[in-house]
Design a protein around this motif. Sequence first.
Motif, PDB file in Angstrom:
ATOM      1  N   ARG A   1      -3.687 -50.186  72.595  1.00 47.77           N
ATOM      2  CA  ARG A   1      -2.817 -50.865  71.768  1.00 47.77           C
ATOM      3  C   ARG A   1      -3.229 -51.801  71.176  1.00 47.77           C
ATOM      4  O   ARG A   1      -3.891 -52.784  71.412  1.00 47.77           O
ATOM      5  CB  ARG A   1      -1.648 -51.017  72.795  1.00 47.77           C
ATOM      6  CG  ARG A   1      -1.079 -50.063  73.773  1.00 47.77           C
ATOM      7  CD  ARG A   1       0.123 -50.447  74.371  1.00 47.77           C
ATOM      8  NE  ARG A   1       1.214 -50.873  73.601  1.00 47.77           N
ATOM      9  CZ  ARG A   1       2.630 -51.214  73.807  1.00 47.77           C
ATOM     10  NH1 ARG A   1       2.814 -51.558  75.161  1.00 47.77           N
ATOM     11  NH2 ARG A   1       3.543 -51.572  72.931  1.00 47.77           N
TER      12      ARG A   1
ATOM     13  N   LYS B   1      -6.619 -45.435  64.333  1.00 45.38           N
ATOM     14  CA  LYS B   1      -6.392 -44.619  63.127  1.00 45.38           C
ATOM     15  C   LYS B   1      -4.877 -44.147  63.590  1.00 45.38           C
ATOM     16  O   LYS B   1      -3.880 -43.875  62.558  1.00 45.38           O
ATOM     17  CB  LYS B   1      -7.341 -43.504  62.975  1.00 45.38           C
ATOM     18  CG  LYS B   1      -6.796 -42.357  61.914  1.00 45.38           C
ATOM     19  CD  LYS B   1      -7.901 -41.387  61.741  1.00 45.38           C
ATOM     20  CE  LYS B   1      -7.489 -40.356  60.653  1.00 45.38           C
ATOM     21  NZ  LYS B   1      -6.224 -39.347  61.094  1.00 45.38           N
ATOM     22  N   GLN B   2      -4.688 -43.672  64.742  1.00 46.09           N
ATOM     23  CA  GLN B   2      -3.291 -43.406  65.119  1.00 46.09           C
ATOM     24  C   GLN B   2      -2.300 -44.140  64.715  1.00 46.09           C
ATOM     25  O   GLN B   2      -1.100 -44.107  64.324  1.00 46.09           O
ATOM     26  CB  GLN B   2      -3.293 -42.780  66.581  1.00 46.09           C
ATOM     27  CG  GLN B   2      -3.970 -41.788  66.814  1.00 46.09           C
ATOM     28  CD  GLN B   2      -4.234 -41.215  68.407  1.00 46.09           C
ATOM     29  OE1 GLN B   2      -3.845 -42.174  69.221  1.00 46.09           O
ATOM     30  NE2 GLN B   2      -4.790 -39.902  68.656  1.00 46.09           N
ATOM     31  N   ALA B   3      -2.659 -45.534  65.210  1.00 46.11           N
ATOM     32  CA  ALA B   3      -1.492 -46.650  64.682  1.00 46.11           C
ATOM     33  C   ALA B   3      -1.170 -46.763  63.388  1.00 46.11           C
ATOM     34  O   ALA B   3      -0.114 -47.001  63.083  1.00 46.11           O
ATOM     35  CB  ALA B   3      -2.217 -48.136  65.435  1.00 46.11           C
TER      36      ALA B   3
ATOM     37  N   SER C   1      -1.616 -44.412  61.233  1.00 46.37           N
ATOM     38  CA  SER C   1      -0.829 -43.051  60.946  1.00 46.37           C
ATOM     39  C   SER C   1       0.705 -43.297  61.364  1.00 46.37           C
ATOM     40  O   SER C   1       1.443 -42.673  60.381  1.00 46.37           O
ATOM     41  CB  SER C   1      -1.799 -41.735  61.501  1.00 46.37           C
ATOM     42  OG  SER C   1      -2.569 -41.609  61.189  1.00 46.37           O
ATOM     43  N   GLN C   2       0.942 -43.905  62.314  1.00 48.61           N
ATOM     44  CA  GLN C   2       2.314 -44.008  62.561  1.00 48.61           C
ATOM     45  C   GLN C   2       3.104 -44.995  61.710  1.00 48.61           C
ATOM     46  O   GLN C   2       4.210 -44.936  61.212  1.00 48.61           O
ATOM     47  CB  GLN C   2       2.319 -44.678  64.124  1.00 48.61           C
ATOM     48  CG  GLN C   2       2.150 -43.822  65.146  1.00 48.61           C
ATOM     49  CD  GLN C   2       2.223 -44.608  66.362  1.00 48.61           C
ATOM     50  OE1 GLN C   2       2.327 -45.650  66.716  1.00 48.61           O
ATOM     51  NE2 GLN C   2       1.872 -43.715  67.481  1.00 48.61           N
ATOM     52  N   LEU C   3       2.414 -45.888  60.967  1.00 50.10           N
ATOM     53  CA  LEU C   3       2.756 -46.659  60.031  1.00 50.10           C
ATOM     54  C   LEU C   3       3.174 -46.314  58.880  1.00 50.10           C
ATOM     55  O   LEU C   3       3.689 -46.735  57.752  1.00 50.10           O
ATOM     56  CB  LEU C   3       2.012 -48.148  59.662  1.00 50.10           C
ATOM     57  CG  LEU C   3       2.146 -49.094  61.126  1.00 50.10           C
ATOM     58  CD1 LEU C   3       0.899 -50.066  60.777  1.00 50.10           C
ATOM     59  CD2 LEU C   3       3.296 -49.519  61.501  1.00 50.10           C
TER      60      LEU C   3
ATOM     61  N   GLN D   1       4.313 -43.307  58.161  1.00 51.31           N
ATOM     62  CA  GLN D   1       5.601 -42.294  58.206  1.00 51.31           C
ATOM     63  C   GLN D   1       6.436 -42.274  57.268  1.00 51.31           C
ATOM     64  O   GLN D   1       6.619 -43.121  56.750  1.00 51.31           O
ATOM     65  CB  GLN D   1       6.228 -42.463  59.590  1.00 51.31           C
ATOM     66  CG  GLN D   1       5.587 -41.907  60.849  1.00 51.31           C
ATOM     67  CD  GLN D   1       4.641 -40.716  60.898  1.00 51.31           C
ATOM     68  OE1 GLN D   1       5.370 -39.794  60.873  1.00 51.31           O
ATOM     69  NE2 GLN D   1       3.704 -40.769  61.305  1.00 51.31           N
TER      70      GLN D   1
ATOM     71  N   ASP E   1       9.393 -41.905  56.613  1.00 51.68           N
ATOM     72  CA  ASP E   1      10.865 -42.594  56.616  1.00 51.68           C
ATOM     73  C   ASP E   1      10.605 -44.347  56.721  1.00 51.68           C
ATOM     74  O   ASP E   1      11.696 -44.743  56.933  1.00 51.68           O
ATOM     75  CB  ASP E   1      11.590 -42.100  57.869  1.00 51.68           C
ATOM     76  CG  ASP E   1      10.932 -42.635  59.256  1.00 51.68           C
ATOM     77  OD1 ASP E   1       9.499 -42.550  59.124  1.00 51.68           O
ATOM     78  OD2 ASP E   1      11.526 -42.662  60.292  1.00 51.68           O
TER      79      ASP E   1
ATOM     80  N   SER F   1      -7.922 -43.992  57.227  1.00 51.11           N
ATOM     81  CA  SER F   1      -6.711 -44.762  56.983  1.00 51.11           C
ATOM     82  C   SER F   1      -6.541 -45.027  55.619  1.00 51.11           C
ATOM     83  O   SER F   1      -5.489 -45.040  55.017  1.00 51.11           O
ATOM     84  CB  SER F   1      -6.899 -46.104  57.943  1.00 51.11           C
ATOM     85  OG  SER F   1      -7.038 -45.664  59.248  1.00 51.11           O
TER      86      SER F   1
ATOM     87  N   SER G   1      -5.502 -42.069  53.737  1.00 50.10           N
ATOM     88  CA  SER G   1      -3.977 -41.665  53.968  1.00 50.10           C
ATOM     89  C   SER G   1      -3.140 -42.652  53.355  1.00 50.10           C
ATOM     90  O   SER G   1      -1.923 -42.295  52.936  1.00 50.10           O
ATOM     91  CB  SER G   1      -3.725 -41.657  55.545  1.00 50.10           C
ATOM     92  OG  SER G   1      -4.539 -40.871  56.326  1.00 50.10           O
TER      93      SER G   1
END
Length: 324
Positions: A9, A36-38, A40-42, A44, A46, A73, A76
């Motif tokens: 995390r 990278k997943q963290a 990517s969540q930021l 989104q 919305d 990142s 993206s």
Amino acid sequence: MIDETPAIRFPISFDRDNPVVELPERLTVLEAVPFKQAVSQLLQPDIAYQQIIINFAKTRFIDSSGIGALIASLKSAQEKNIELILESVQPPVMATLSMTGLIDILDIRSSEKWSNKESPETHPSVRSLVKRTIDITGAIVGLVITGLILIPIAIAIKLSSPGPIFFSQTRCGWMGKKFQMWKFRSMYADAEEKKKEIENQACGAFFKNDNDPRITKIGHFLRRTSLDEFPQFLNVLKGDMSLVGTRPPTSEEVNCYQIPEWQRLDVKPGMTGEWQVNGRSQVRNFEDVIKLDLKYQHSWSLLYDLKLIWKTVWVIFNKDSGAV
């Protein structure tokens, strides 16, 4: 490839409504995927952030997978018109970003004082002065031989098909740093334009076709004897490549890499290596390429390099080796 990535995390705070991602002491293949997943969540749809800040205050080491995660990142974020900002970058990480040319691409707003003479922590093969000395000596000898065979090869290439004698292509080296790799031309001059028309018989992020119609008659001979690669001694002399290393990928291939696949860029690409002596014409799956590259990284020593050089000579002169 690596084992399943453990759950890691990344603490996220906020600075003027913009998220700040706190990085750990190391950004390696183990941390790169969840990082990278963290991010990517930021990103989104919305969520409407103007900036995403990556805090490097604790980070003292970054490997090629970490570099890959940063580049992925950044791309993206740019697609979402969001700024990706690096803050408090420590000297060892700055040295790596500088040597790979990423210091001019990434938005670095603040960093610790550092010297461009500082060497980043990296794979021992990249740091080895003895390996570099062997590379320089081998490159000089190789370039002398290249000079001796240049005229007959140039005449054969010209008689085989119109076009230049040499072929230059952008490849990715250590940590993804781009460089121009040179070869004697073994394909027709319009080969790159026709590549999309040729079936790729390989699986994954590289291209191979056993009966590639773009290869000229003399090109088949040059490839079978590896004479087409002799101009790469210039790349070795410049330091972009080594005599022994991993297969140098194209920019297109690297753009298709998943984060763990960036591991193969932890060392310099080589004129030869595990992929060469283990039958490169028989390798069809990119997973196998990764395994060979990681085998080299884990097994590396100066003696191991010399063994691979000797095996390469044997493979070239053994027509049944299946190496080309």
